[in-house]
Design a protein around this motif. Structure first.
Motif, PDB file in Angstrom:
ATOM      1  N   LEU A 174       0.853  -1.208   0.029  1.00 56.45           N
ATOM      2  CA  LEU A 174       0.122   0.030  -0.089  1.00 56.45           C
ATOM      3  C   LEU A 174       0.837   1.092   0.010  1.00 56.45           C
ATOM      4  O   LEU A 174       0.547   2.099  -0.808  1.00 56.45           O
ATOM      5  CB  LEU A 174      -1.005  -0.096   1.081  1.00 56.45           C
ATOM      6  N   MET A 175       1.852   1.251   0.709  1.00 57.02           N
ATOM      7  CA  MET A 175       2.782   2.368   0.814  1.00 57.02           C
ATOM      8  C   MET A 175       3.515   2.696  -0.512  1.00 57.02           C
ATOM      9  O   MET A 175       3.552   3.929  -1.167  1.00 57.02           O
ATOM     10  CB  MET A 175       3.712   2.375   1.857  1.00 57.02           C
ATOM     11  N   MET A 176       3.985   1.476  -1.275  1.00 48.75           N
ATOM     12  CA  MET A 176       4.696   1.583  -2.406  1.00 48.75           C
ATOM     13  C   MET A 176       3.707   2.179  -3.351  1.00 48.75           C
ATOM     14  O   MET A 176       3.934   2.936  -4.435  1.00 48.75           O
ATOM     15  CB  MET A 176       5.208   0.199  -2.828  1.00 48.75           C
ATOM     16  N   ALA A 177       2.191   1.684  -3.272  1.00 49.82           N
ATOM     17  CA  ALA A 177       1.339   2.137  -4.373  1.00 49.82           C
ATOM     18  C   ALA A 177       1.308   3.572  -4.059  1.00 49.82           C
ATOM     19  O   ALA A 177       1.054   4.500  -5.093  1.00 49.82           O
ATOM     20  CB  ALA A 177      -0.002   1.587  -4.154  1.00 49.82           C
ATOM     21  N   GLY A 178       1.242   4.215  -2.942  1.00 53.77           N
ATOM     22  CA  GLY A 178       1.085   5.545  -2.637  1.00 53.77           C
ATOM     23  C   GLY A 178       2.465   6.283  -3.167  1.00 53.77           C
ATOM     24  O   GLY A 178       2.174   7.425  -3.730  1.00 53.77           O
ATOM     25  N   MET A 179       3.681   5.840  -3.092  1.00 55.37           N
ATOM     26  CA  MET A 179       4.761   6.436  -3.485  1.00 55.37           C
ATOM     27  C   MET A 179       4.815   6.434  -4.941  1.00 55.37           C
ATOM     28  O   MET A 179       5.301   7.320  -5.782  1.00 55.37           O
ATOM     29  CB  MET A 179       6.074   5.739  -3.195  1.00 55.37           C
ATOM     30  N   ASP A 180       4.200   5.444  -5.849  1.00 50.98           N
ATOM     31  CA  ASP A 180       4.102   5.369  -7.175  1.00 50.98           C
ATOM     32  C   ASP A 180       3.302   6.504  -7.770  1.00 50.98           C
ATOM     33  O   ASP A 180       3.329   7.045  -8.965  1.00 50.98           O
ATOM     34  CB  ASP A 180       3.621   4.283  -7.698  1.00 50.98           C
ATOM     35  N   ARG A 181       2.440   7.093  -6.828  1.00 51.03           N
ATOM     36  CA  ARG A 181       1.471   8.150  -7.322  1.00 51.03           C
ATOM     37  C   ARG A 181       2.153   9.549  -7.593  1.00 51.03           C
ATOM     38  O   ARG A 181       1.934  10.645  -7.920  1.00 51.03           O
ATOM     39  CB  ARG A 181       0.395   8.300  -6.531  1.00 51.03           C
ATOM     40  N   ILE A 182       3.337   9.624  -6.727  1.00 51.42           N
ATOM     41  CA  ILE A 182       4.036  10.686  -6.467  1.00 51.42           C
ATOM     42  C   ILE A 182       5.067  10.999  -7.904  1.00 51.42           C
ATOM     43  O   ILE A 182       5.844  10.065  -8.096  1.00 51.42           O
ATOM     44  CB  ILE A 182       5.127  10.788  -5.193  1.00 51.42           C
ATOM     45  N   PRO A 183       5.034  12.201  -8.508  1.00 48.03           N
ATOM     46  CA  PRO A 183       5.866  12.284  -9.908  1.00 48.03           C
ATOM     47  C   PRO A 183       7.393  12.086  -9.310  1.00 48.03           C
ATOM     48  O   PRO A 183       7.923  12.929  -8.443  1.00 48.03           O
ATOM     49  CB  PRO A 183       5.589  13.483 -10.254  1.00 48.03           C
ATOM     50  N   ALA A 184       7.869  11.455 -10.244  1.00 48.33           N
ATOM     51  CA  ALA A 184       9.432  11.381  -9.960  1.00 48.33           C
ATOM     52  C   ALA A 184      10.104  12.574 -10.341  1.00 48.33           C
ATOM     53  O   ALA A 184      11.282  12.716  -9.534  1.00 48.33           O
ATOM     54  CB  ALA A 184      10.061  10.208 -11.051  1.00 48.33           C
ATOM     55  N   GLU A 185       9.730  13.531 -11.094  1.00 51.85           N
ATOM     56  CA  GLU A 185      10.234  14.819 -11.399  1.00 51.85           C
ATOM     57  C   GLU A 185      10.567  15.651 -10.042  1.00 51.85           C
ATOM     58  O   GLU A 185      11.479  16.446  -9.962  1.00 51.85           O
ATOM     59  CB  GLU A 185       9.514  15.424 -12.443  1.00 51.85           C
ATOM     60  N   MET A 186       9.539  15.777  -9.240  1.00 56.25           N
ATOM     61  CA  MET A 186       9.719  16.260  -7.869  1.00 56.25           C
ATOM     62  C   MET A 186      10.988  15.937  -6.897  1.00 56.25           C
ATOM     63  O   MET A 186      11.711  16.883  -6.544  1.00 56.25           O
ATOM     64  CB  MET A 186       8.361  16.179  -7.104  1.00 56.25           C
ATOM     65  N   ARG A 187      11.079  14.671  -7.006  1.00 50.06           N
ATOM     66  CA  ARG A 187      12.335  14.024  -6.095  1.00 50.06           C
ATOM     67  C   ARG A 187      13.420  14.444  -6.883  1.00 50.06           C
ATOM     68  O   ARG A 187      14.580  14.806  -6.635  1.00 50.06           O
ATOM     69  CB  ARG A 187      12.069  12.760  -5.911  1.00 50.06           C
ATOM     70  N   GLU A 188      13.532  14.179  -8.241  1.00 50.90           N
ATOM     71  CA  GLU A 188      14.689  14.598  -9.128  1.00 50.90           C
ATOM     72  C   GLU A 188      15.029  15.901  -8.950  1.00 50.90           C
ATOM     73  O   GLU A 188      16.308  16.344  -9.188  1.00 50.90           O
ATOM     74  CB  GLU A 188      14.432  14.235 -10.588  1.00 50.90           C
ATOM     75  N   ALA A 189      14.091  16.925  -9.006  1.00 54.27           N
ATOM     76  CA  ALA A 189      14.308  18.307  -9.273  1.00 54.27           C
ATOM     77  C   ALA A 189      15.075  18.918  -7.645  1.00 54.27           C
ATOM     78  O   ALA A 189      16.032  19.617  -7.614  1.00 54.27           O
ATOM     79  CB  ALA A 189      13.331  19.224  -9.561  1.00 54.27           C
ATOM     80  N   ALA A 190      14.554  18.006  -6.564  1.00 51.33           N
ATOM     81  CA  ALA A 190      15.157  18.415  -5.144  1.00 51.33           C
ATOM     82  C   ALA A 190      16.586  17.811  -5.297  1.00 51.33           C
ATOM     83  O   ALA A 190      17.521  18.575  -4.528  1.00 51.33           O
ATOM     84  CB  ALA A 190      14.361  17.882  -4.406  1.00 51.33           C
ATOM     85  N   LEU A 191      17.053  16.736  -5.755  1.00 48.27           N
ATOM     86  CA  LEU A 191      18.444  16.302  -5.944  1.00 48.27           C
ATOM     87  C   LEU A 191      19.168  17.008  -6.771  1.00 48.27           C
ATOM     88  O   LEU A 191      20.401  17.376  -6.437  1.00 48.27           O
ATOM     89  CB  LEU A 191      18.203  14.941  -6.353  1.00 48.27           C
ATOM     90  N   VAL A 192      18.587  17.596  -7.761  1.00 50.32           N
ATOM     91  CA  VAL A 192      19.337  18.578  -8.686  1.00 50.32           C
ATOM     92  C   VAL A 192      19.566  19.871  -7.982  1.00 50.32           C
ATOM     93  O   VAL A 192      20.847  20.402  -7.991  1.00 50.32           O
ATOM     94  CB  VAL A 192      18.623  18.773  -9.921  1.00 50.32           C
ATOM     95  N   ASP A 193      18.755  20.390  -7.183  1.00 48.73           N
ATOM     96  CA  ASP A 193      19.114  21.469  -6.204  1.00 48.73           C
ATOM     97  C   ASP A 193      19.998  21.407  -5.012  1.00 48.73           C
ATOM     98  O   ASP A 193      20.288  22.228  -4.680  1.00 48.73           O
ATOM     99  CB  ASP A 193      17.650  22.006  -5.791  1.00 48.73           C
ATOM    100  N   GLY A 194      20.486  20.091  -4.858  1.00 49.36           N
ATOM    101  CA  GLY A 194      21.314  19.730  -3.759  1.00 49.36           C
ATOM    102  C   GLY A 194      20.933  19.093  -2.682  1.00 49.36           C
ATOM    103  O   GLY A 194      21.674  18.915  -1.880  1.00 49.36           O
TER     104      GLY A 194
END
Length: 292
Positions: A174-194
């Protein structure tokens, strides 16, 4: 909705409504009625006694202990289950090699029936030949070896660990299903910002996952109050009532003690607690919807 479609609503809903009425509403009404009687399971002992069964529960020390044990069970299992499920679900999404193997190892216990898993863990926790104590003695920790299910201070914790081992896979899914709904671009943008991986998880993933987590918290509370099978298989509420929860005590009262009136009163009290805390929990844990 046009008129033709509206006419189809009742035929489609009727079987489900009939099923709910026959197998839920009618038994619920009967349970409430029986809670006001002294029914002992025969047709001739069905005298109306009013609030007597509820008054006797208020003075029943073992019943009050079962309520306390149920809340302790919920709190301890919550502390152990959710952090572990969050970590494992996060890790599984990032494992590239051997992911199928790890998933199999985590989900394998879920295929076992409760009876099989409970009996297996009774052997594992056996004080004489159990695997846990043998490992502790093998590594020189003899002082930690104990009768895990026979000690009031460790019996409930041992059962909680068993239940989490058996059912954590469901919560991970259930938690993995919830995480899959979160766009990967948001996490990638945070990583790019440091931002670090951990900071991105805490500041982005968890807040966006909160609607799912709040629902799972309420569901786990409901499941905690339904706890019965593992406890009955492993300890039957002992030792000294340390693992007696509302489900096991209600079963003993109604089906072993033949006191169906008191057992029904206990079922009504349990239902009222679950409904009240569930509604309160949903109200306290609600959050604003985030669109992404």
């Amino acid at each position: 909705m046009d008129r033709a479609r509206r006419k189809l609503i009742i035929p489609f809903l009727a079987p489900g409504l009939l099923f709910v009425a026959v197998f839920f509403m009618v038994p619920a009404v009967q349970t409430v009625y029986i809670s006001f009687t002294d029914w002992y399971g025969t047709f001739r002992t069905n005298t109306f006694v009013g609030w007597k069964n509820y008054a006797s529960l208020a003075g029943d020390a073992l019943f009050l202990q079962s309520i306390r044990n149920t809340f302790v069970y919920f709190a301890v299992s919550l502390v152990l289950l959710f952090p572990a499920a969050l970590f494992i679900s996060w890790a599984l999404q990032r494992v590239k090699r051997g992911r199928n193997f790890f998933q199999f190892m985590i989900f394998a216990p879920a295929v076992l029936s409760v009876a099989v898993a409970g009996v297996m863990w009774k052997f594992i926790l056996n004080p004489n030949f159990g695997l846990v104590n043998q490992v502790l003695r093998a590594v020189g920790l003899d002082s930690l070896a104990r009768p895990w299910l026979g000690d009031p201070s460790t019996a409930l914790l041992s059962i909680v660990v068993t239940i989490i081992w058996h059912g954590i896979a469901t919560w991970i899914i259930l938690m993995m299903a919830g995480m899959d709904r979160i766009p990967a671009e948001m996490r990638e943008a945070a990583l790019v910002d440091g931002a670090s991986e951990w900071r991105a998880y805490v500041r982005i993933t968890l807040p966006l996952l909160w609607p799912v987590l709040s629902t799972l918290l309420v569901l786990w509370f409901i499941q905690a109050f339904q706890a019965f099978a593992f406890i009955y298989v492993m300890t039957q509420g002992g030792p000294l009532g340390s693992t007696e929860v509302m489900g096991t005590y209600m079963y003993k009262m109604a089906f072993e003690g033949r006191m169906f009136g008191s057992g029904s009163a206990m079922a009504v009290v349990m239902t009222a607690i679950v409904l009240s805390v569930s509604v309160l929990g949903r109200w306290l844990l609600k959050s604003e919807d985030i669109e992404y």
